[in-house]
Every structure is written in C-alpha cells, then in structure tokens.
Design a protein around this motif. Structure first.
Motif, PDB file in Angstrom:
ATOM      1  N   GLN A  50       0.847  -1.183   0.000  1.00 27.08           N
ATOM      2  CA  GLN A  50       0.000   0.000   0.000  1.00 27.08           C
ATOM      3  C   GLN A  50       0.892   1.246   0.000  1.00 27.08           C
ATOM      4  OE1 GLN A  50      -2.261   0.902   3.571  1.00 27.08           O
ATOM      5  NE2 GLN A  50      -4.035   1.564   2.348  1.00 27.08           N
ATOM      6  N   ALA A  95      -1.961   4.994   2.575  1.00 26.62           N
ATOM      7  CA  ALA A  95      -2.002   4.657   3.995  1.00 26.62           C
ATOM      8  C   ALA A  95      -2.276   5.902   4.836  1.00 26.62           C
ATOM      9  CB  ALA A  95      -0.683   4.009   4.414  1.00 26.62           C
ATOM     10  N   GLN A 147      -5.972   6.815   4.462  1.00 24.05           N
ATOM     11  CA  GLN A 147      -6.792   5.866   5.201  1.00 24.05           C
ATOM     12  C   GLN A 147      -6.724   6.125   6.699  1.00 24.05           C
ATOM     13  OE1 GLN A 147      -5.778   1.729   4.644  1.00 24.05           O
ATOM     14  NE2 GLN A 147      -7.680   1.013   5.585  1.00 24.05           N
ATOM     15  N   ALA A 148      -5.509   6.375   7.197  1.00 25.92           N
ATOM     16  CA  ALA A 148      -5.343   6.605   8.634  1.00 25.92           C
ATOM     17  C   ALA A 148      -5.994   7.910   9.066  1.00 25.92           C
ATOM     18  CB  ALA A 148      -3.856   6.604   8.986  1.00 25.92           C
ATOM     19  N   CYS A 192      -5.906   3.049  -4.814  1.00 22.82           N
ATOM     20  CA  CYS A 192      -5.156   2.230  -3.854  1.00 22.82           C
ATOM     21  C   CYS A 192      -3.767   1.815  -4.361  1.00 22.82           C
ATOM     22  CB  CYS A 192      -5.962   0.993  -3.445  1.00 22.82           C
ATOM     23  SG  CYS A 192      -7.529   1.401  -2.625  1.00 22.82           S
ATOM     24  N   GLU A 236      -3.366  -6.033   6.603  1.00 26.29           N
ATOM     25  CA  GLU A 236      -3.296  -5.429   5.269  1.00 26.29           C
ATOM     26  C   GLU A 236      -4.319  -4.309   5.168  1.00 26.29           C
ATOM     27  OE1 GLU A 236      -1.821  -9.558   3.067  1.00 26.29           O
ATOM     28  OE2 GLU A 236      -3.858  -8.814   2.726  1.00 26.29           O
ATOM     29  N   TRP A 237      -3.858  -3.157   4.692  1.00 29.11           N
ATOM     30  CA  TRP A 237      -4.676  -1.948   4.624  1.00 29.11           C
ATOM     31  C   TRP A 237      -5.225  -1.605   6.014  1.00 29.11           C
ATOM     32  CZ3 TRP A 237      -7.948  -1.818  -0.521  1.00 29.11           C
ATOM     33  CH2 TRP A 237      -7.080  -2.004  -1.613  1.00 29.11           C
ATOM     34  N   SER A 238      -4.392  -1.830   7.032  1.00 28.43           N
ATOM     35  CA  SER A 238      -4.694  -1.467   8.427  1.00 28.43           C
ATOM     36  C   SER A 238      -5.895  -2.214   9.006  1.00 28.43           C
ATOM     37  CB  SER A 238      -4.934   0.050   8.551  1.00 28.43           C
ATOM     38  OG  SER A 238      -3.814   0.778   8.107  1.00 28.43           O
TER      39      SER A 238
END
Length: 372
Positions: free
Chosen positions: A287, A292, A295-296, A311, A359-361
């Motif tokens: 990612q 990231a 998303q965070a 993505c 994966e992907w948090s």
C-alpha cells in the motif's frame, strides 16, 4: 424660446462586451500564446494549427486502413480546486488528458486528437497559459495532437480565480482489434500497473479531510519528507498509452480497466463478460504511503478504500496465464511497476477485493464485493 440641446450627460449609456466582463482582446492574446504549445503536439494526421472553426484529422496519414473511431470525454473533478487554491496550475492539464486517453487505451484505441474546454469568470492569461501548457504536455506524452478547444469567459459563473476544465479525445483502432472484454476467460491473470498517486478521483474526500484535519499542505508529507504534502496530493495522473499500445496490437492483452471513480471494485467488472468474477488480493502489492496516510487520517475502512481510491493501482490488465510473466518483464523494461494482483474465476460478473489482518490497516481478515 427654449433652445436647449441634449448635453453629454443626457446621452444614452453605450455598452461594450468588455464592460460586461468579457475581454475579446485577452482571448485573442491567449490564442496567440498557446498556438506554439498546440503546434508542438503535431503528429501524422494533424497539424495542430489553432484559430479556425474546427480541426481536421486524416486517419490514413496516421497509418489506418479500416479504423473504428473511439471517443471519450472527462474532467478533473475537484482536484482543480486544489490546483487553484495552491497555485499548482502547471500539471492539471496532464490530468485532463490522462483521464481521457486512458479511457481510450482500455478499448484498444490509440489517442489521435484532443480538444479542451477552459471556463472561468475572468480570463487570467498567465494561469490559462500554464494550464494549456500542461494539456499540451499530456498530449505529447500520449502521442495525440491538440487540435483545438474553447476558452469561455463567463462573468458571474465562477468565483474570482476559479476555473473548470473538460477534455474531449478521439482515438482509433483497426476494425477487429478493439478490446471489448470478450476474450477474458476463466484462469486469466490480473496484472496491476502502479498509479502515480491519487490520480483524479476521490478529491472531494481528500479536500474534506484536509479541511477537517487542518493539514499543513505546504509542509513535507509525513510519509515522504522530501515532498510537500500538496505536491504529493496533486501529482499528475499517469498516462499509460505508450507502454500498452504495443502489447494491445500484438494481441497480448485480453482486457484493460482504468481505475477511476469507483476504485478497483467497480471498474474491473466493467470489462468482464457475464459469468466471470475478478478476485484481487490486497496483499499482492505494498500500500503506497499516500494511500495509507489518507486511510489513517480518515479512519477509512478497507472496503471503502477499494471503492473510492485507486489504492496504488491505476490500470488493471487481464491476460492469459501463459502471457503474464513475459508481459510483466516487458512492461517493467518500459518503465512500469507491475504487480500480479489476482485472477479471473467463474461466478457472478463482478469483483472481490480481499485482504488479511494487517493489510490496509485491517484488524481482521476482510473482503469487499461488487457485482453488476
């Protein structure tokens, strides 16, 4: 006897277009300024001379014998607002071209010529010239000619300094060589080509996060201290035309999906026939730091990421299993970053993106499915 004649103050007011907010002189000056930019995009079939009522293109001069014409148009969305607010006008034109030509290449078509529409409340030639220079650069990257366009100065329609863009592109593919998805088969491999960033979709969410979280866009990005956050966010959309055109013409690609609005989930099924389902492994590529970060910052669920942003994958190829390894090597030699991200299986027409915990948090294994 009253012999009084009308004085200067009694004459009816004389109106002009410029008094209404439209400068014909500024428009003419812009045409002169951008004419060399358009001319620099000339290619076989077009001369890219501006100033007429339209532009000509000769498909035979471009090497076609029995072409199908393919048309696409698009815009850049609210990414334009980021460019306006942060004086980043030089590359937004590349985005405009990319959104159109990438939609043509997925149908197997070579982009031939491009026209742009630039609309604003008050024409600022310095800004407009920078934007058109980016459009010309995008056309050169894609190999298509900028043969014309429209500059609309519309007082009262836009806030001071604001503008909007639209692009129109026509391409060609020899009859019988077009990509329609009919060659995709169970067992095909999905290859993903890396994106250059957010590209041109999802910016309403990006801008909402920037406002709500108080991002300092003129500071180095947390995920890349050598790049300002604004420059990471506004990096131009990658144009995939020149690396894909050869393999398409050689019959090595069964289908292509340009990952735009709707993300991986909604764009991949658009090129699949009935009875086939795409399965994508979110752990097949790392990612990107920018994704990231988004998303965070937004506490965005993996499923929402898969239907909102690219993505890290800007283009998806469906190819035969026997072709995957050699095509990957050829595309990497041409400068692309290529990932084997999934495969095609029997099932309801659609796409599933899945990942494991971490994966992907994600805190647990997850999957997201879209069917058509």
């Amino acid at each position: 006897m009253n012999d009084k004649s009308d004085g200067p103050d009694d004459r009816p007011k004389s109106y002009s277009y410029e008094q209404a907010g439209v400068s014909i002189a500024a428009g003419n000056a812009l045409v002169k300024a951008i004419a060399p930019l358009a001319k620099s995009t000339a290619r076989p079939g077009a001369t890219s001379e501006l100033g007429g009522f339209g532009g000509f293109f000769d498909p035979r001069a471009a090497g076609y014998t029995d072409p199908l014409l393919v048309a696409a148009n698009d815009g850049v969305g609210t990414k334009v607002k980021l460019a306006i607010d942060h004086d980043r006008h030089d590359h937004i034109g590349i985005d405009l071209v990319a959104m159109c030509v990438n939609d043509l290449i997925v149908q197997g078509a070579e982009p031939l010529f491009f026209l742009d529409y630039f609309a604003t409340g008050k024409l600022e030639n310095g800004v407009a010239t920078r934007v058109v220079a980016g459009i010309a650069e995008g056309c050169k990257i894609a190999g298509c000619a900028l043969i014309g366009g429209e500059t609309a100065e519309m007082p009262g329609m836009y806030a001071a300094g604001d503008y909007d863009l639209a692009g129109f592109c026509v391409g060609a593919v020899e009859r019988g060589e077009q990509l329609t998805g009919d060659k995709v088969a169970e067992g095909d491999v999905l290859l993903g080509l890396a994106s250059s960033g957010v590209h041109s979709n999802g910016y309403s969410l990006v801008r909402r996060l920037a406002a709500d979280k108080g991002w300092k866009l003129d500071r180095p990005a947390l995920f890349d201290h050598e790049t300002l956050l604004i420059d990471a966010l506004i990096a131009p959309t990658k144009i995939y035309v020149k690396t894909l055109l050869g393999p398409i013409r050689a019959g090595r690609i069964h289908a292509l999906a340009h990952i735009t609005g709707g993300g991986l989930l909604e764009n991949v099924p658009r090129v699949l026939p009935e009875g086939l389902h795409a399965h994508i492994d979110a752990g097949a590529w790392e990612q990107p730091g920018l994704m990231a970060f988004l998303q965070a910052q937004g506490h965005i669920e993996p499923e929402e990421m898969a239907r909102t942003f690219n993505c890290g994958i800007g283009m998806v190829l469906a190819v035969s299993a026997g072709e995957a390894e050699s095509l990957t090597a050829d595309l990497e030699a041409a400068g692309e970053s290529v990932f084997r991200i999934g495969d095609i299986r029997a099932g309801t027409r659609g796409c599933t993106v899945s990942g494991k915990a971490g994966e992907w948090s994600a805190k647990a294994d997850w999957s997201a499915t879209h069917t058509q």
